[in-house]
Design a protein around this motif. Sequence first.
Motif, PDB file in Angstrom:
ATOM      1  N   ASP A 326       1.993 -16.327 -17.839  1.00 16.12           N
ATOM      2  CA  ASP A 326       2.936 -17.399 -18.140  1.00 16.12           C
ATOM      3  C   ASP A 326       3.733 -17.742 -16.879  1.00 16.12           C
ATOM      4  OD1 ASP A 326       4.359 -19.258 -19.610  1.00 16.12           O
ATOM      5  OD2 ASP A 326       5.457 -17.799 -20.824  1.00 16.12           O
ATOM      6  N   HIS A 368      -3.793 -19.536 -24.771  1.00 20.71           N
ATOM      7  CA  HIS A 368      -3.007 -18.486 -24.118  1.00 20.71           C
ATOM      8  C   HIS A 368      -1.626 -18.294 -24.736  1.00 20.71           C
ATOM      9  CE1 HIS A 368      -1.922 -22.254 -22.094  1.00 20.71           C
ATOM     10  NE2 HIS A 368      -0.808 -21.686 -21.702  1.00 20.71           N
ATOM     11  N   SER A 372       2.637 -15.348 -23.844  1.00 23.42           N
ATOM     12  CA  SER A 372       3.839 -15.953 -23.279  1.00 23.42           C
ATOM     13  C   SER A 372       4.998 -14.958 -23.186  1.00 23.42           C
ATOM     14  CB  SER A 372       4.276 -17.143 -24.132  1.00 23.42           C
ATOM     15  OG  SER A 372       4.741 -16.691 -25.402  1.00 23.42           O
TER      16      SER A 372
END
Length: 380
Positions: A326, A368, A372
């Motif tokens: 992230d 994805h 995070s």
Amino acid sequence: MSVEFDVAVIGLGAMGSSAAAFAASRGAKVIGLEAYFPAHPLSSSHGDSRLIRLGYFEDPSYVPLLQRAYENWRALEAQLRTDILTVTGVLQIGAPDSKIVSGTRASCEMHGLAHQILDKQEMARRFPAFALDDGEIGLLDPQGGYVRPEAAIMGYLKLAAEHGAALHFGEPVLSIDQGGNGVTIVSGTATYRARKVIVATGAWIAELVPQLRSRAVPIRQVVAWYQPSDGFVAGPQRMPCFLRDDGEGGSYFGFPNIGIDGVKVGRHAHFREPIDPRAPNPPVNEADTALLDSFVRKRLPHAASMRARATTCRYTMLPSEDFLIDHVPGAPDVVVSSACSGHGFKFTSVIGELLADLALEGGSTLPHGLFSFARHFPNG
């Protein structure tokens, strides 16, 4: 100081080497900075082999990334004209309701993945290397196998260099500072400016990303190799790679006889002993070898006998054991990759693509959300 590079990649292990190759292949001006040398023994990216499997017990949401990873591994092999991914199948072994077996089955069923359920008798007939208790089963993921980490890393570094990336080895980074238009990177020998930076420094991640202090914990991992007691049953044609759920005893992984040292075995996270990433890996001790020797005597009686060697490496564990990929909160020009909590290498070929997306495009169509900062650390 003017911006010199589009992307700086700090750490050229698995994820960093792949990210550098993907970013450079898109025409970006890339610099890669590595404190040591490729696939060095203080990394988590050496040791001949890493498992790859499609039926992912950890979370079914990893499967689409794995499918892309397989495509990218095959593309890398074609570019390099060498073998990196070998399919042997992967056996998940344990009680039907164990986390590894039940989780793999759920993942396979959700995504329509090929798999086979084998009872104790069928396991003994097809895969005599493994000793099962009454009531245990095997779940075969026929598309699983292993990846060669050193070949993968060297291959991605080769491609990165061919696409113009400047790769510096033996140059540790001391600090990064986002300010103005880009990021300032200070190494032991020079200062650089880049529009974006990817931090993929493994066990040292918290030194450059302070948000991960006390959260990304380097631990000691031990693996050992055993000469096969029966070379026939220990060959990859008769002994797939495996994961075994031993309940309260933890989970183990292993590989068939694919090299001169024999059958490779380890327990996931071993004893979960934190280590200082700046110090050499602690040596293998009697407790380490006793644990692994006991496992192979009980669970691989026909495949592993005399221990040939054992070594230590390191995992970097996050609390959830999921990946963290992230932008750093408050620093949108800094992308962090703390993949791996001991199960990330198989994703190298897709995480590099994802990191390049985040650095060059600001986002990615690759899934994805699981990785995070907000999901890992909802309270900041």
